[in-house]
Design an enzyme around this catalytic site. Sequence first.
Site, PDB file in Angstrom:
ATOM      1  N   CYS A 240       0.859  -1.200   0.000  1.00 16.03           N
ATOM      2  CA  CYS A 240       0.000   0.000   0.000  1.00 16.03           C
ATOM      3  C   CYS A 240       0.889   1.242   0.000  1.00 16.03           C
ATOM      4  O   CYS A 240       0.834   2.075   0.910  1.00 16.03           O
ATOM      5  CB  CYS A 240      -0.954  -0.003   1.182  1.00 16.03           C
ATOM      6  SG  CYS A 240      -1.835  -1.569   1.403  1.00 16.03           S
ATOM      7  N   GLY A 244       3.824   7.478  -1.777  1.00 15.26           N
ATOM      8  CA  GLY A 244       5.216   7.240  -2.087  1.00 15.26           C
ATOM      9  C   GLY A 244       6.253   7.911  -1.207  1.00 15.26           C
ATOM     10  O   GLY A 244       7.453   7.701  -1.420  1.00 15.26           O
ATOM     11  N   LYS A 246       7.048   7.231   1.849  1.00 13.93           N
ATOM     12  CA  LYS A 246       7.789   6.182   2.559  1.00 13.93           C
ATOM     13  C   LYS A 246       8.659   5.383   1.595  1.00 13.93           C
ATOM     14  O   LYS A 246       9.752   4.931   1.962  1.00 13.93           O
ATOM     15  CB  LYS A 246       6.807   5.273   3.306  1.00 13.93           C
ATOM     16  CG  LYS A 246       5.967   5.998   4.352  1.00 13.93           C
ATOM     17  CD  LYS A 246       4.953   5.070   4.994  1.00 13.93           C
ATOM     18  CE  LYS A 246       4.021   5.828   5.916  1.00 13.93           C
ATOM     19  NZ  LYS A 246       3.136   6.764   5.191  1.00 13.93           N
ATOM     20  N   CYS A 354      -2.995   5.757   9.239  1.00  7.09           N
ATOM     21  CA  CYS A 354      -3.210   7.175   9.538  1.00  7.09           C
ATOM     22  C   CYS A 354      -4.616   7.342  10.109  1.00  7.09           C
ATOM     23  O   CYS A 354      -5.449   8.063   9.578  1.00  7.09           O
ATOM     24  CB  CYS A 354      -2.996   8.047   8.301  1.00  7.09           C
ATOM     25  SG  CYS A 354      -3.957   7.572   6.852  1.00  7.09           S
TER      26      CYS A 354
END
Length: 422
Positions: A240, A244, A246, A354
């Site tokens: 997932c 982008g 991370k 989150c």
Amino acid sequence: MPQAGLPARRAAVFLLDQVLGEGRLLSEAIGGGALERLDPADRATAQRLATETLRGLERIDRILQKHLQKYPPITVRNALRIGAYELCIGGAAHGVVNSFVEIVSRSKRHGSMKGLVNAVLRKVAANGAEVYPTLRTPRLPKWLRGPLVEAYSPEIVAAIEEAHFAGAPLDLTAKSDQGALQRATEGALLPTGSVRLKEAGQVSMLPGFKKGTWWVQDAAAAIPVQVLAPKEGEAVLELCAAPGGKTMQIAASGAKVRAVDTSESRMARVAENLKRTKLEADLVVGDALAEEGQWDAILLDAPCSATGTIRRHPDLPHAKDGSDFFDLFNLQAQMLDHAVHLLKPGGRLVYCTCSLLPDEGEAQVEELLERHEGLRVDAEALDIEGIDPAWRSEEGGLRLRPDYWSDQGGMDGFYIVCIRKD
């Protein structure tokens, strides 16, 4: 020649219609192409007007209530809302009122209500700017506020709502040298290493953008990779992966990262950012549950309610109603089980969402450990710079909230945990 500001205001009404009338997220409404014909400045203004009206919606509706005997149709009501917002923050009454009268007058269905719009907005113009700041901080809707009060407390939820209403500054993650980024942008260096800008302006014009020395990423969203601590040469799987941020953090560490996401369009943006930052990753558009192999480390940023991002996305509590929560909880559990299966013995898994809901964080970890033997929470992985011990949760994870760092602009709500496989 169109009146100044008219195209942006008309587009903003459309966006509010989509969120409050159709239950769509702003990102979906904007991505649908409805704003493509606007020039960039008008497009940005429309998004700002819609976003900030949603942020202050409870205050705005209270002001409008005093001047309405009954609610008009949704499109007219949304025109009044945006007009009232502009007036309440000091917009020029003549231009604001005339624009929204014009917008409603051109409607085949609602043109006859232009007189109402004119009368109501002129009354708001008389004292709205004085009344608006004195009203209660907008509250979350009951479907979300109730579970959060139960999970935390009324006082904490009130502090979270204050953070939501304050909005979010712009955070940047440096490719290698956060000190140089801080100096170049004259931003604030946060305890966890992100650089924060209160007034960013146009992102692409900031120093270092074209050279690819940084990317936009909320400070809280940058912490999971710090907890994962990828090492040069390690095989890392990111599930997932979009948008982008991370992925680029992992790639910048020197690890070999395979980034997977179902969204082709969002992964195209990841590819663009990797190219800009001169970083490499193996990008896969596909289902995380279909991934195979054995990995040194895995980062699972699972699909979730996104309730931790409301300070940046005030449309979310109005576009959603919580009806999809249980499906999300089940999907998260499936993804956790699959990620554990893909992890090498001795490997580590960082799970994050989150979300502000414990069902998507603490509870998922407790249930995972009950389902699988040979797993343990690695609380020591949280020993990274800038982490307040008070943020740690009982089971060994990290619970971040929007009201943390309130004097510095807050952070997104996140849950982060590191799981080790024996």
